[in-house]
Design a protein around this motif. Sequence first.
Motif, short mmCIF file in Angstrom:
data_model
loop_
_atom_site.label_atom_id
_atom_site.label_comp_id
_atom_site.label_asym_id
_atom_site.label_seq_id
_atom_site.Cartn_x
_atom_site.Cartn_y
_atom_site.Cartn_z
N PRO A 63 -1.14 12.66 -3.33
CA PRO A 63 -1.92 12.35 -2.14
C PRO A 63 -2.65 13.59 -1.68
O PRO A 63 -2.33 14.71 -2.08
CB PRO A 63 -0.86 11.92 -1.12
N GLU A 337 -10.23 7.12 -3.73
CA GLU A 337 -9.83 5.80 -3.26
C GLU A 337 -9.65 5.76 -1.75
O GLU A 337 -9.53 6.81 -1.09
CB GLU A 337 -8.54 5.37 -3.93
N PRO A 339 -6.93 3.52 0.28
CA PRO A 339 -5.87 2.50 0.26
C PRO A 339 -5.95 1.57 1.48
O PRO A 339 -6.19 2.02 2.59
CB PRO A 339 -4.58 3.32 0.28
N ASP A 342 -0.07 -1.44 1.33
CA ASP A 342 0.98 -0.82 0.52
C ASP A 342 2.03 -1.82 0.03
O ASP A 342 3.07 -1.44 -0.51
CB ASP A 342 1.67 0.31 1.29
N TRP A 346 -0.60 -3.25 6.22
CA TRP A 346 -2.02 -2.98 6.05
C TRP A 346 -2.39 -1.72 6.82
O TRP A 346 -1.87 -1.46 7.90
CB TRP A 346 -2.86 -4.15 6.56
N ASP A 347 -3.31 -0.94 6.26
CA ASP A 347 -3.83 0.24 6.95
C ASP A 347 -4.91 -0.23 7.92
O ASP A 347 -6.02 -0.61 7.51
CB ASP A 347 -4.42 1.23 5.93
N THR A 388 4.25 -0.13 -7.22
CA THR A 388 3.48 0.93 -6.59
C THR A 388 3.46 0.72 -5.09
O THR A 388 3.73 -0.40 -4.61
CB THR A 388 2.03 0.94 -7.12
N ASN A 389 3.17 1.77 -4.33
CA ASN A 389 3.00 1.62 -2.89
C ASN A 389 1.52 1.56 -2.50
O ASN A 389 1.18 1.69 -1.34
CB ASN A 389 3.71 2.75 -2.13
N ILE A 390 0.65 1.39 -3.49
CA ILE A 390 -0.77 1.12 -3.22
C ILE A 390 -1.10 -0.18 -3.93
O ILE A 390 -1.33 -0.22 -5.14
CB ILE A 390 -1.68 2.26 -3.71
N THR A 393 -6.60 -1.42 -2.80
CA THR A 393 -7.32 -0.18 -2.49
C THR A 393 -8.76 -0.29 -2.95
O THR A 393 -9.10 -1.13 -3.81
CB THR A 393 -6.62 1.02 -3.18
#
Length: 483
Positions: A63, A337, A339, A342, A346-347, A388-390, A393
């Motif tokens: 990251p 990217e 994201p 996750d 949601w972001d 994965t945690n993404i 994206t």
Amino acid sequence: EDQEWFGACGTLRGTCSPRLAHLGFPRPPGQGDPVEAWEYLPGPRGMLIRLALLASALTPPLPPGAGSEAEAAARREDQEFEAVQPPMPEHLLALWRAGSGAYACFQREFHSAGAGALTPSARAALKEAAAHLEQLAGFTLGERREFILYGRLQDVFVPLARELEHCADAASWSLQRALHPLGTNSYAVDEASKTSLWNAGVSAAIGFYRRAGDQHRAQATLELARKHPHAATHYERLDQTPLVFFPGLEARPWWEPRSFSLVRKLESAFADPGSRAALLAELDAVIARGGLAPILSPAAPLGEAGAGRGEAAGNESGGTCGAADGAAGGTTPAWSELPLFDGRVWDEGACAALPTLRGLLRGRGSEPVDECICTAPVDAASPNLCGTNIVVTLLRLAPGAAVLPHCGITNRRLTMQFALRGAEGVEFTVGGEPRGYGGDGKAIVFDDSFEHMVSHRGSQDRYVLYAVLKHPGLTSSVETLKS
């Protein structure tokens, strides 16, 4: 079965590792050392591993801001190596310090460049580190030190393996670490496993040997991987070797995109002039404010377009650690990217910047609008089939760049990419089958547990919506799946 496996593994390591002193291999003339534990081994580069090894843990992309964390982790490892008892003779300690110092120089160069590419001076630092550390590997160092050394050699050769000539070395050192007792006992049985050095080593070694054109060693590594009594590495084919593999699921590289409701929804929205204009205007706004973060990791499989199997990535320019490379490595990241999801949350900031896309993807609360999008279990101890945690994206790939051959995390998921802009000139190869997007506004769906690569020979930045999809062959219940 366990005794047979670990006994065979120990025999293999004894054949190909520096632990050969007790087998009676003579010291080269003039190489006597009063400290018995540091007996020197003959053979190319001081080792016999090239004769018996059948690469690396492909670490996930770092990251933003993780460069300092990676450097700190390497420093802790340096300290641990030197603290192990008994102390090493000075001439061996000097080799370790020279190699680790050159690697630290590489880390500084790589992360300060900020583009994800290997600058000439970063590449030169890696090669200097390799020269010192491979010389050190010709000595018996003790179990813990050898394990740390093999890991550092992995770290050195995996980024060098962006160039074809270093792929065999990346495979050998990754597998060497996996065969070490501390690596063999660090294995994953599913996506929730906390340890995975064995899986990562054998998986990557197969891929690197394939890139090097050594099908014999690739096949031998696959057969070795299948013999582990517990690890999820019972692979069935050379081009499908993810970190964790589960037999019995339908396996094919490419899937019909429009059989997924999410694809039909996205393609329909892009075909409408109004929603297409809104999608692209929002994308432009994100680009203008620098909303995509670079994917920076020395282990990221980045190269130049055409630098897959049979072509070298990068160049052989030299350089000195700390010297300015100018434009040699570029300042714009090739891969970046934004994201959005996750698997659980949601972001909100990213979604607010892309309201049209958000409306197509999201339902009420945190649930994806389409049930084919993968979701992570609430219980962190349960296997996360997303791997994965993404999970969703926005991805960018620069023209002239490539994603080199590699396999994903698990075969219990699929991957969708929906082309928003710049699809022309981009070719995906999955399981040996090349395809394109078919133009902007079109999607591809593939199984990324198969070896896959991307080459961007177009003229525009490529922007895609990436989403991890549930494998159609799985039920929603992990317990049902296990049964």
